[in-house]
Design a protein around this motif. Sequence first.
Motif, short mmCIF file in Angstrom:
data_model
loop_
_atom_site.label_atom_id
_atom_site.label_comp_id
_atom_site.label_asym_id
_atom_site.label_seq_id
_atom_site.Cartn_x
_atom_site.Cartn_y
_atom_site.Cartn_z
N GLU A 75 11.54 -0.16 -47.41
CA GLU A 75 10.68 0.88 -46.82
C GLU A 75 11.09 1.20 -45.39
O GLU A 75 11.07 2.35 -44.97
CB GLU A 75 9.21 0.47 -46.88
N ILE A 76 11.44 0.17 -44.62
CA ILE A 76 11.87 0.40 -43.24
C ILE A 76 13.12 1.27 -43.21
O ILE A 76 13.23 2.19 -42.41
CB ILE A 76 12.14 -0.94 -42.51
N MET A 77 14.06 0.99 -44.09
CA MET A 77 15.38 1.62 -44.06
C MET A 77 15.51 2.85 -44.95
O MET A 77 16.59 3.44 -45.03
CB MET A 77 16.44 0.59 -44.48
N ARG A 78 14.45 3.29 -45.61
CA ARG A 78 14.54 4.32 -46.65
C ARG A 78 15.09 5.66 -46.17
O ARG A 78 15.66 6.41 -46.97
CB ARG A 78 13.18 4.53 -47.30
N ASP A 79 14.94 6.00 -44.90
CA ASP A 79 15.38 7.31 -44.41
C ASP A 79 16.78 7.31 -43.83
O ASP A 79 17.26 8.35 -43.38
CB ASP A 79 14.39 7.82 -43.36
N LEU A 80 17.46 6.18 -43.85
CA LEU A 80 18.81 6.12 -43.29
C LEU A 80 19.80 6.86 -44.18
O LEU A 80 19.66 6.91 -45.41
CB LEU A 80 19.26 4.67 -43.11
N ARG A 81 20.83 7.38 -43.58
CA ARG A 81 21.90 8.06 -44.31
C ARG A 81 22.83 7.05 -44.98
O ARG A 81 23.19 7.20 -46.14
CB ARG A 81 22.69 8.95 -43.34
#
Length: 192
Positions: free
Chosen positions: A141-147
């Motif tokens: 959830e923390i990293m979900r928006d990373l490319r």
Amino acid sequence: MTADPQFKRGPLSDLRVLELGTLLAGPFCGQLLGDMGAEVIKIENREQGGDATRSMGPFFLGEHDSHFFQTFNLNKKSVTLNLKLAEGQEAFRRLVRKADVVFEAAPEKMDLKRQIFAEIEAHAPETAILASNTSVMPITEIMRDLRLKNRALGTHWWNPPHIIPLVEVIRTEWTDTKSMDAMVDLLEGAGK
């Protein structure tokens, strides 16, 4: 790797680490890696008064210079940035651009952690490993928006980290084997 030549001692001497953390787990992580030769750069937020342990007693070496802070921040470079100013933001970006590993140990607030990683990813080399230290928040959830989600993972340093040798390395649903293996090798090289 890009470490400063003055830190060329120990098995991790070819590693540049950014530490964004306060209190115990983040600073201890950085200290341990610095003890093993990594060039560790601790980033403190001036707007928040720097690392909270600067003011934790009972013993002080000077104003905002506690024995506790000094104990867990050996073998590091430290920079205090005002991240609300353009100059502080640019200095942060320059440091991130040269990092091999970034360890974040910010307060357990999902929006804050996501914001931190969005800024880090925008400037970190594609080969840098991005690690969040958390014990209660889902790393995916923390990293979900990373490319580049494949290089993001979690590390949970068990307390007290200077006594308990266990660090849990947590994969997201996207973390690749190369990043996991590199983090495990890094932590084993640091004696964990």
